[in-house]
Design a protein around this motif. Structure first.
Motif, PDB file in Angstrom:
ATOM      1  N   ILE A 187      44.319  69.328  74.022  1.00  0.00           N
ATOM      2  CA  ILE A 187      42.867  69.091  73.986  1.00  0.00           C
ATOM      3  C   ILE A 187      42.447  68.642  72.591  1.00  0.00           C
ATOM      4  N   ARG A 188      42.972  69.313  71.573  1.00  0.00           N
ATOM      5  CA  ARG A 188      42.613  69.004  70.190  1.00  0.00           C
ATOM      6  C   ARG A 188      43.011  67.590  69.783  1.00  0.00           C
ATOM      7  N   THR A 189      44.087  67.084  70.328  1.00  0.00           N
ATOM      8  CA  THR A 189      44.587  65.762  69.933  1.00  0.00           C
ATOM      9  C   THR A 189      44.082  64.643  70.833  1.00  0.00           C
ATOM     10  N   ASP A 190      43.177  64.966  71.743  1.00  0.00           N
ATOM     11  CA  ASP A 190      42.610  63.963  72.656  1.00  0.00           C
ATOM     12  C   ASP A 190      41.294  63.448  72.056  1.00  0.00           C
ATOM     13  N   PRO A 191      41.146  62.141  71.820  1.00  0.00           N
ATOM     14  CA  PRO A 191      39.936  61.619  71.186  1.00  0.00           C
ATOM     15  C   PRO A 191      38.747  61.451  72.133  1.00  0.00           C
ATOM     16  N   HIS A 192      38.927  61.682  73.430  1.00  0.00           N
ATOM     17  CA  HIS A 192      37.879  61.378  74.401  1.00  0.00           C
ATOM     18  C   HIS A 192      37.317  62.658  75.033  1.00  0.00           C
ATOM     19  N   GLU A 193      35.996  62.820  74.985  1.00  0.00           N
ATOM     20  CA  GLU A 193      35.349  64.024  75.494  1.00  0.00           C
ATOM     21  C   GLU A 193      35.589  64.204  76.984  1.00  0.00           C
ATOM     22  N   GLN A 194      35.500  63.157  77.767  1.00  0.00           N
ATOM     23  CA  GLN A 194      35.662  63.290  79.205  1.00  0.00           C
ATOM     24  C   GLN A 194      37.041  63.817  79.568  1.00  0.00           C
ATOM     25  N   SER A 195      38.084  63.260  78.957  1.00  0.00           N
ATOM     26  CA  SER A 195      39.428  63.746  79.278  1.00  0.00           C
ATOM     27  C   SER A 195      39.664  65.138  78.690  1.00  0.00           C
ATOM     28  N   ARG A 196      39.001  65.472  77.580  1.00  0.00           N
ATOM     29  CA  ARG A 196      39.089  66.855  77.064  1.00  0.00           C
ATOM     30  C   ARG A 196      38.478  67.825  78.078  1.00  0.00           C
ATOM     31  N   GLN A 197      37.348  67.445  78.672  1.00  0.00           N
ATOM     32  CA  GLN A 197      36.723  68.279  79.702  1.00  0.00           C
ATOM     33  C   GLN A 197      37.682  68.476  80.873  1.00  0.00           C
ATOM     34  N   GLU A 198      38.342  67.408  81.288  1.00  0.00           N
ATOM     35  CA  GLU A 198      39.278  67.509  82.402  1.00  0.00           C
ATOM     36  C   GLU A 198      40.441  68.430  82.067  1.00  0.00           C
ATOM     37  N   LYS A 199      40.934  68.350  80.843  1.00  0.00           N
ATOM     38  CA  LYS A 199      42.017  69.247  80.417  1.00  0.00           C
ATOM     39  C   LYS A 199      41.544  70.699  80.385  1.00  0.00           C
ATOM     40  N   CYS A 200      40.299  70.930  79.957  1.00  0.00           N
ATOM     41  CA  CYS A 200      39.737  72.288  79.945  1.00  0.00           C
ATOM     42  C   CYS A 200      39.633  72.828  81.363  1.00  0.00           C
ATOM     43  N   LYS A 201      39.209  71.981  82.300  1.00  0.00           N
ATOM     44  CA  LYS A 201      39.115  72.414  83.707  1.00  0.00           C
ATOM     45  C   LYS A 201      40.496  72.772  84.245  1.00  0.00           C
ATOM     46  N   ALA A 202      41.499  71.957  83.942  1.00  0.00           N
ATOM     47  CA  ALA A 202      42.862  72.246  84.394  1.00  0.00           C
ATOM     48  C   ALA A 202      43.378  73.549  83.776  1.00  0.00           C
ATOM     49  N   LEU A 203      43.014  73.803  82.526  1.00  0.00           N
ATOM     50  CA  LEU A 203      43.421  75.044  81.861  1.00  0.00           C
ATOM     51  C   LEU A 203      42.771  76.248  82.521  1.00  0.00           C
ATOM     52  N   ALA A 204      41.485  76.112  82.879  1.00  0.00           N
ATOM     53  CA  ALA A 204      40.792  77.196  83.579  1.00  0.00           C
ATOM     54  C   ALA A 204      41.451  77.467  84.931  1.00  0.00           C
ATOM     55  N   ASP A 205      41.793  76.402  85.646  1.00  0.00           N
ATOM     56  CA  ASP A 205      42.474  76.569  86.940  1.00  0.00           C
ATOM     57  C   ASP A 205      43.775  77.352  86.767  1.00  0.00           C
ATOM     58  N   TRP A 206      44.536  77.029  85.725  1.00  0.00           N
ATOM     59  CA  TRP A 206      45.802  77.714  85.481  1.00  0.00           C
ATOM     60  C   TRP A 206      45.590  79.194  85.183  1.00  0.00           C
ATOM     61  N   LEU A 207      44.609  79.513  84.332  1.00  0.00           N
ATOM     62  CA  LEU A 207      44.343  80.908  83.979  1.00  0.00           C
ATOM     63  C   LEU A 207      43.989  81.738  85.213  1.00  0.00           C
ATOM     64  N   ILE A 208      43.242  81.135  86.115  1.00  0.00           N
ATOM     65  CA  ILE A 208      42.770  81.870  87.291  1.00  0.00           C
ATOM     66  C   ILE A 208      43.862  82.004  88.344  1.00  0.00           C
ATOM     67  N   THR A 209      44.566  80.919  88.647  1.00  0.00           N
ATOM     68  CA  THR A 209      45.608  80.988  89.683  1.00  0.00           C
ATOM     69  C   THR A 209      46.786  81.852  89.254  1.00  0.00           C
ATOM     70  N   GLU A 210      47.052  81.932  87.941  1.00  0.00           N
ATOM     71  CA  GLU A 210      48.143  82.782  87.453  1.00  0.00           C
ATOM     72  C   GLU A 210      47.759  84.258  87.422  1.00  0.00           C
ATOM     73  N   GLY A 211      46.494  84.559  87.690  1.00  0.00           N
ATOM     74  CA  GLY A 211      46.062  85.950  87.667  1.00  0.00           C
ATOM     75  C   GLY A 211      45.838  86.476  86.261  1.00  0.00           C
ATOM     76  N   ILE A 212      45.611  85.590  85.309  1.00  0.00           N
ATOM     77  CA  ILE A 212      45.341  86.009  83.924  1.00  0.00           C
ATOM     78  C   ILE A 212      43.873  86.388  83.774  1.00  0.00           C
TER      79      ILE A 212
END
Length: 553
Positions: free
Chosen positions: A485-510
Motif C-alpha cells: 500500500i505504501r509503495t502504490d502511488p494511486h489512491e484508488q488502488s491503495r483503497q482496493e488493497k486496503c479492502k483486500a487486507l480487511a477481507d483477509w483479516l476477517i476471513t482468517e478470524g483475526i
C-alpha cells in the motif's frame, strides 16, 4: 466579618424558625453597632436571604425569619461562578458531595454564552503534545492549536497545501520537498521557518510517540533555505505527505521553550486547568481567522447525551450524527488458554450472530471495517467451539461496549459458553502488555479522521490490539501487505488493497467487525457552520453565533 459570616451567626442562633429579636440583641450577636447591624440586615434582605421587618416605635421588636441556609447561599455562589466561567474558583476546596452536585449541574451552563461557546467533553486530554496523543479528543484539540505542512481534502481525495503552499517528490518517492508559506507565525509571534519545521519533523521518530513507527523511514531533513526543506526517506513512501497531514505531525516549537502548547493553528491556548481548556481565536492566523472568539471545553465525566460526543447546548438543540469511519470490533487473543488459534474462526463465526440490528438508533451492524464495505465472513459459522471455562472479554469504559457485550453474552449462553466482561480504564487498556495474558477476547473501537487509504493503513500499522490477535507469520504478512500500500502511488488502488487486507483479516478470524457507532454532536440553533467534520464532530474555526434579533423576519 464578611456578610455571609454574619448570616451564618444568625443561622446558628435562630435557624429557619421565625423570631422577634430586638435590634440591640442582633447588634450584640453580630459584634457591631445597632446602626451597622441595620445596614447589614438590610443587605441580607435585598439579597433574599432573610425576611426582616424592623420594629417601629418604642418597645416594638423586629421580626426576623431566615428564608435560606448557608448551604444554599454557598450553592448559589458556586453556580454564579460557573455561570461566569470561573470553574477553577468554583471547584476550589469543595467537599466530595459538593463537587458531585456541581458536576451534575454543569451542563445547564453549557452552550452559547455571549460571544463564546462552552462544550462538554467526558474527560480533558492527558496531553496536547502532538507526538504523544493516543485518542481522538487529544487529536481533535491538537488540530485546533497546531497546524501541519499539508492537509487532506476528503471530497477530492487528495493532499493540499497548508503551512507548505507547494510540495513535490522525486520519481522514487524517497525525497519530498516542501515550500513554506512566508510570514507564518506561532502564537508567541515567533516566525515559522524551515529550520524549526525540520526539528519538529525529526522529533516524530523519537519515543515514546504512539505513532513513532510510522516515521522511522525519515533519514534526514535538508534545509535548503528559510522557506524550503527536503525530507529524505530510506525507502519509497507515497504515503509520506498523508503522514504529515495527521495531528501527530503537527509543527511544534521545541518543548523546552514554553510550558504550554504553542502552535500556529487557528486557536491559541488561553487557559488550561483540571476543569477546563480555554481556546481563543488567533488573530494572526495565516489562513481564514476563526469566526468565533472563544471556545471552552468543560470536563463532564457523565456525558449528558449517550449518542453524541460533543454537546453544545443540551435540551435546546438540534442533533447531527453519522456512523464512525471505522468500527467497533472483536479480536481473539493469541495468548488465550481457552481459544486455540485454530478455533478463532469458529468462535468469531459464532459471534458474528451478535451484530446489532440494522434499525438501531445508536449503531449499525458492521459488515467490514469501514462503512459501505462488505467482507466475506468466516466459513465456520455453524460449528461452535468446545469451551469449558469462562471466557474473559476485555474492553475499556466506552458505553457501547456494555451493550455489545450483552449481545455477545446472549449468543454465547445459547451455545453453552460462559463469559465475563472486564472493563478497564482507557489508559490501562492502552497498555495491553499488563493484562493481555488474562484475556480471551478483546473489544476495541477505531474511529478514523478521514476515510482515506492512509487512515486505514495507519490504524492497521499501529494497533497494538490487532497485533495481540495475530501470530508472528500473520504479522509479517500484514506488514508485507502494508508495504504494498505504501509503495502504490494511486489512491484508488491503495483503497482496493486496503479492502483486500480487511477481507483477509476477517476471513482468517483475526478480527470481527461488530458495529459502526453513531458519532456527532448536539448544537444550539444559534450556532451555524456546524457541519460534520473529522471524527463526526465540527470544525471549530467555521462555527459562528447568529443573533436572531438581527435577522430579517
Amino acid at each position: 466579618m464578611a456578610l455571609i459570616d454574619k448570616f451564618n451567626v444568625l443561622y446558628r442562633r435562630f435557624g429557619d424558625a421565625p423570631a422577634q429579636p430586638g435590634l440591640e440583641q442582633l447588634a450584640d450577636l453580630l459584634h457591631c453597632s445597632e446602626r451597622y447591624a441595620r445596614i447589614q440586615l438590610t443587605k441580607m434582605r435585598e439579597l433574599g436571604w432573610i425576611d426582616w421587618q424592623p420594629g417601629i416605635g418604642r418597645g416594638k421588636r423586629s421580626t426576623l425569619r431566615l428564608v435560606t441556609s448557608p448551604e444554599q447561599i454557598e450553592w448559589l455562589r458556586l453556580r454564579d461562578l460557573v455561570a461566569k466561567g470561573q470553574l477553577e474558583a468554583a471547584f476550589a476546596h469543595l467537599t466530595s458531595p459538593q463537587r458531585n452536585r456541581l458536576l451534575a449541574d454543569l451542563s445547564s451552563h453549557l452552550g452559547v454564552v455571549g460571544k463564546e461557546v462552552r462544550i462538554a467533553i467526558p474527560t480533558l486530554p492527558a496531553t496536547l503534545d502532538p507526538r504523544r496523543i493516543k485518542n481522538r479528543i487529544e487529536s481533535y484539540l491538537v488540530r485546533q492549536i497546531y497546524d501541519r505542512l499539508v492537509d487532506y481534502d476528503e471530497i477530492n481525495q487528495r493532499i493540499t497545501g497548508a503551512l507548505a503552499h507547494h510540495f513535490e517528490t522525486n520519481a522514487q518517492a524517497t525525497a519530498w520537498t516542501f515550500w513554506l508559506r512566508p510570514g507564518v507565525t506561532f502564537h508567541t509571534g515567533e516566525r515559522l521557518d524551515a529550520s524549526i519545521v525540520a526539528q519538529s519533523l525529526l522529533r516524530l521518530k523519537e519515543p515514546p510517540g504512539h505513532y513513532a513507527g510510522l516515521f522511522q523511514s525519515l533519514d534526514r531533513v535538508e534545509v535548503l533555505s528559510s522557506e524550503v526543506l527536503t525530507c529524505h526517506l530510506t525507502h519509497t513512501d507515497w504515503l509520506w505527505p498523508h503522514k504529515l497531514a495527521t495531528a501527530t505531525a503537527s509543527i511544534t516549537l521545541p518543548s523546552s521553550r514554553h510550558g504550554r502548547p504553542i502552535g500556529s493553528g487557528p486557536f491559541q491556548m488561553e487557559q488550561q486547568s483540571k476543569q477546563r481548556i480555554v481556546l481563543r481565536a488567533f488573530d494572526r492566523y495565516y489562513g481564514t481567522r476563526a469566526l468565533i472568539e472563544k471556545v471552552e471545553f468543560w470536563s463532564l465525566p457523565e456525558s449528558p447525551d449517550p449518542v453524541t460526543d460533543i454537546t453544545f447546548d443540551p435540551g435546546a438543540a438540534t442533533q447531527q450524527t453519522d456512523v464512525q469511519n471505522g468500527c467497533t470490533y472483536l479480536i481473539v487473543s493469541t495468548r488465550s488458554q481457552l481459544i486455540p488459534v485454530g478455533e478463532r474462526q469458529a468462535i468469531l463465526g459464532l459471534l458474528s450472530n451478535a451484530l446489532p440490528p440494522a434499525n438501531n438508533a445508536e449503531r449499525t451492524p458492521a459488515l467490514s471495517i469501514i462503512p459501505g464495505w462488505e467482507s466475506p465472513r468466516s466459513l465456520r459459522q455453524n460449528s461452535p467451539p468446545d469451551i469449558t471455562g469462562t471466557l474473559k472479554i476485555y474492553s475499556y469504559d466506552l458505553p457501547c461496549f456494555t451493550t455489545l457485550f450483552a449481545r455477545l453474552q446472549q449468543v454465547l449462553t445459547a451455545a453453552g459458553i460462559r463469559a465475563e466482561h472486564i472493563i478497564l480504564g482507557s489508559e490501562a487498556f492502552l497498555r495491553p502488555e499488563e493484562w493481555l495474558s488474562e484475556a480471551d477476547l478483546i473489544m476495541g473501537s477505531e474511529i478514523l479522521y478521514h476515510r482515506s487509504a492512509y487512515d486505514i493503513y495507519e490504524w492497521l500499522h499501529s494497533s497494538k490490539l490487532l497485533s495481540a490477535g495475530m501470530t508472528k507469520t500473520e504479522h509479517e504478512r500484514l506488514h508485507d501487505r502494508l508495504a504494498q500500500i505504501r509503495t502504490d502511488p494511486h489512491e484508488q488502488s491503495r483503497q482496493e488493497k486496503c479492502k483486500a487486507l480487511a477481507d483477509w483479516l476477517i476471513t482468517e478470524g483475526i478480527l470481527l467487525p461488530l458495529s459502526h457507532e453513531r458519532v456527532g454532536y448536539t448544537a444550539n440553533h444559534r450556532l451555524h457552520g456546524t457541519g460534520l467534520a473529522g471524527y463526526g464532530w465540527v470544525d471549530l474555526a467555521r462555527i459562528w453565533i447568529k443573533n436572531n434579533e438581527l435577522s430579517v423576519s
